[in-house]
Design a protein around this motif. Structure first.
Motif, short mmCIF file in Angstrom:
data_model
loop_
_atom_site.label_atom_id
_atom_site.label_comp_id
_atom_site.label_asym_id
_atom_site.label_seq_id
_atom_site.Cartn_x
_atom_site.Cartn_y
_atom_site.Cartn_z
N PHE A 114 8.13 1.42 1.65
CA PHE A 114 6.96 2.06 1.06
C PHE A 114 6.57 3.35 1.77
O PHE A 114 6.37 4.39 1.15
N GLU A 115 6.43 3.30 3.10
CA GLU A 115 5.95 4.47 3.84
C GLU A 115 6.89 5.66 3.65
O GLU A 115 6.44 6.80 3.55
N ALA A 116 8.18 5.40 3.57
CA ALA A 116 9.15 6.49 3.43
C ALA A 116 9.20 7.03 2.01
O ALA A 116 9.52 8.21 1.81
N ARG A 117 8.86 6.19 1.03
CA ARG A 117 9.07 6.59 -0.36
C ARG A 117 7.80 6.95 -1.11
O ARG A 117 7.88 7.46 -2.24
N PHE A 118 6.65 6.71 -0.53
CA PHE A 118 5.42 6.95 -1.29
C PHE A 118 5.32 8.39 -1.78
O PHE A 118 4.88 8.65 -2.91
N ALA A 119 5.72 9.35 -0.96
CA ALA A 119 5.60 10.77 -1.35
C ALA A 119 6.34 11.06 -2.65
O ALA A 119 5.97 11.98 -3.40
N GLU A 120 7.38 10.28 -2.96
CA GLU A 120 8.15 10.50 -4.18
C GLU A 120 7.31 10.26 -5.44
O GLU A 120 7.64 10.78 -6.51
N THR A 121 6.25 9.48 -5.33
CA THR A 121 5.42 9.20 -6.50
C THR A 121 4.63 10.42 -6.95
O THR A 121 4.23 10.52 -8.12
N GLY A 122 4.35 11.33 -6.03
CA GLY A 122 3.52 12.49 -6.34
C GLY A 122 2.04 12.17 -6.41
O GLY A 122 1.22 13.07 -6.66
N LEU A 123 1.67 10.92 -6.17
CA LEU A 123 0.26 10.52 -6.26
C LEU A 123 -0.54 11.03 -5.07
O LEU A 123 0.00 11.26 -3.98
N ASP A 124 -1.83 11.18 -5.28
CA ASP A 124 -2.74 11.54 -4.20
C ASP A 124 -2.60 10.53 -3.06
O ASP A 124 -2.37 9.33 -3.28
N GLY A 125 -2.77 11.02 -1.82
CA GLY A 125 -2.59 10.18 -0.66
C GLY A 125 -3.49 8.95 -0.62
O GLY A 125 -3.15 7.96 0.05
N GLU A 126 -4.61 8.97 -1.32
CA GLU A 126 -5.48 7.80 -1.33
C GLU A 126 -4.77 6.57 -1.87
O GLU A 126 -5.03 5.44 -1.44
N PHE A 127 -3.85 6.77 -2.81
CA PHE A 127 -3.18 5.62 -3.42
C PHE A 127 -2.33 4.85 -2.42
O PHE A 127 -2.08 3.66 -2.60
N ALA A 128 -1.86 5.52 -1.37
CA ALA A 128 -1.09 4.81 -0.35
C ALA A 128 -1.92 3.67 0.23
O ALA A 128 -1.40 2.58 0.52
N LEU A 129 -3.21 3.90 0.40
CA LEU A 129 -4.09 2.86 0.94
C LEU A 129 -4.25 1.71 -0.04
O LEU A 129 -4.27 0.53 0.35
N HIS A 130 -4.35 2.02 -1.32
CA HIS A 130 -4.56 0.97 -2.31
C HIS A 130 -3.27 0.15 -2.52
O HIS A 130 -3.35 -1.06 -2.73
N TYR A 131 -2.12 0.79 -2.43
CA TYR A 131 -0.87 0.03 -2.44
C TYR A 131 -0.83 -0.91 -1.22
O TYR A 131 -0.48 -2.08 -1.34
N ARG A 132 -1.20 -0.39 -0.07
CA ARG A 132 -1.15 -1.21 1.14
C ARG A 132 -2.06 -2.42 1.02
O ARG A 132 -1.71 -3.52 1.47
N ASP A 133 -3.22 -2.25 0.41
CA ASP A 133 -4.12 -3.37 0.19
C ASP A 133 -3.43 -4.47 -0.63
O ASP A 133 -3.49 -5.66 -0.29
N HIS A 134 -2.75 -4.08 -1.70
CA HIS A 134 -2.03 -5.05 -2.52
C HIS A 134 -0.88 -5.68 -1.74
O HIS A 134 -0.60 -6.88 -1.88
N PHE A 135 -0.20 -4.90 -0.92
CA PHE A 135 0.94 -5.44 -0.19
C PHE A 135 0.51 -6.50 0.81
O PHE A 135 1.24 -7.48 1.02
N HIS A 136 -0.64 -6.34 1.42
CA HIS A 136 -1.14 -7.39 2.31
C HIS A 136 -1.37 -8.68 1.52
O HIS A 136 -1.03 -9.78 2.00
N ARG A 137 -1.91 -8.56 0.32
CA ARG A 137 -2.13 -9.75 -0.51
C ARG A 137 -0.80 -10.38 -0.89
O ARG A 137 -0.64 -11.61 -0.86
N ILE A 138 0.19 -9.56 -1.25
CA ILE A 138 1.51 -10.07 -1.62
C ILE A 138 2.14 -10.80 -0.44
O ILE A 138 2.73 -11.89 -0.59
N LEU A 139 2.02 -10.24 0.76
CA LEU A 139 2.55 -10.91 1.95
C LEU A 139 1.84 -12.24 2.20
O LEU A 139 2.48 -13.23 2.60
N ASP A 140 0.55 -12.28 1.95
CA ASP A 140 -0.18 -13.55 2.06
C ASP A 140 0.40 -14.58 1.10
O ASP A 140 0.56 -15.75 1.44
N GLN A 141 0.68 -14.16 -0.13
CA GLN A 141 1.19 -15.08 -1.14
C GLN A 141 2.59 -15.57 -0.79
O GLN A 141 2.92 -16.75 -0.97
N ILE A 142 3.43 -14.67 -0.32
CA ILE A 142 4.77 -15.06 0.11
C ILE A 142 4.68 -16.09 1.23
O ILE A 142 5.42 -17.09 1.25
#
Length: 315
Positions: free
Chosen positions: A102-130
């Motif tokens: 994720f950290e290496a590829r996020f820039a490829e999305t072209g999205l504003d940097g704020e979205f990196a934080l919101h993806y990370r929030d979801h990823f913590h939840r996904i790791l909890d579920q796993i």
């Protein structure tokens, strides 16, 4: 270049105390991988037999419009070829492989940097579920497919909604709604596809499906559009956009109040089994009214042109 902003420019931590967008992921990822392999000794063999890259190539988005909840047939067939006992662990490992890059590829999305934080929030939840139960990973489950598209950084996280950028609006529904609707979509938006389509994601609904979460979802949709120049606008279809719901369930009227009358088009789509099931699932009042015949759950759509949502919720 991604826009850099100070932490205090992001309202998320104050609005949602459980939000974890600022917490690092690096230490959690290897721990999650080790646990998966410990719990499933056949996982390494499965990954060797079906490399993630092969599956991803079979399931990539082709063209401007695609359903997020319908895996490509070839990809589904590849997954079906895995041992059923191993398959959920393989799918969890697939998620981890995406999150680890994720950290290496996020820039490829072209999205504003704020979205990196919101993806990370979801990823913590996904790791909890796993960690809690890898069996949640199932290509037949809507919730898992949303997590997979989030991990791929194709679906866009936005609190009360996740935005799918490869959707289109039914021409039949627009034309049935009349000339005003047709003018809004075909002239005001420039066409009926592609659009960002909003979806509720059940694992975060308890925390984020509220007025603040909806306001943020619309703000983030407007913030995402500059990275998606082909998108005609933003829309959602749901039973809770039905004007009747304002009287029956006024506590969720904000989903309409934040949009209807503020520049968006509001049209009726119609009733169907999904609308009935979804509208009656969590409310005794709506169930009772449906059973007695005083309420028929009906889907409505709210459609925003790029210009309209930018004017209402842009920076």
């Amino acid at each position: 270049m991604l826009m850099k902003r100070e932490v205090h420019d992001f309202p998320s931590r104050d609005l949602f105390p459980g939000w974890r967008g600022h917490e690092p992921l690096a230490e959690r990822l290897p721990q999650a991988s080790v646990k998966l392999h410990d719990e499933c000794p056949g996982l390494a063999r499965a990954v060797a037999a079906l490399p993630f890259a092969r599956f991803e190539e079979a399931d990539r988005v082709i063209g401007p419009v695609r359903k997020y909840n319908a895996p490509a047939r070839r990809a589904a067939a590849l997954a079906d070829g895995l041992d059923p006992e191993v398959r959920p662990y393989w799918l969890c490992a697939l998620l981890l492989s995406h999150v680890s890059r994720f950290e290496a590829r996020f820039a490829e999305t072209g999205l504003d940097g704020e979205f990196a934080l919101h993806y990370r929030d979801h990823f913590h939840r996904i790791l909890d579920q796993i960690d809690a139960d890898p069996a949640f990973a199932d290509l037949a489950q809507d919730s898992f497919l949303k997590d997979l598209w989030l991990a791929r950084m194709v679906m866009i996280p936005a609190f009360a909604q996740v935005w799918w950028p490869h959707s289109g609006i039914s021409a039949k529904a627009v034309l049935r709604a009349g000339s005003k609707a047709a003018a809004y979509v075909f002239l005001g938006c420039g066409g009926r596809k592609p659009f960002l389509e909003g979806h509720t994601h059940d694992p975060v609904a308890r925390a984020y499906w509220n007025e603040a979460g909806w306001r943020e979802a619309l703000r983030l949709a407007a913030l995402a559009l500059p990275a998606l120049p082909a998108a005609r606008g933003v829309f959602g279809t749901a039973w809770f956009y039905d004007p009747q719901v304002r009287e029956i369930s006024p506590r969720i009227a904000f989903a309409q109040d934040l949009q209807v009358g503020k520049g968006a088009l509001h049209i009726e789509i119609g009733s169907n089994e999904d609308a009935v099931r979804n509208a009656t699932a969590t409310s005794a009042e709506r169930r009772n009214r449906y059973r007695e015949g005083s309420y028929l759950p009906t889907d409505f759509a709210v459609i925003w042109s790029r210009r309209a949502i930018a004017a209402a919720y842009g920076a």
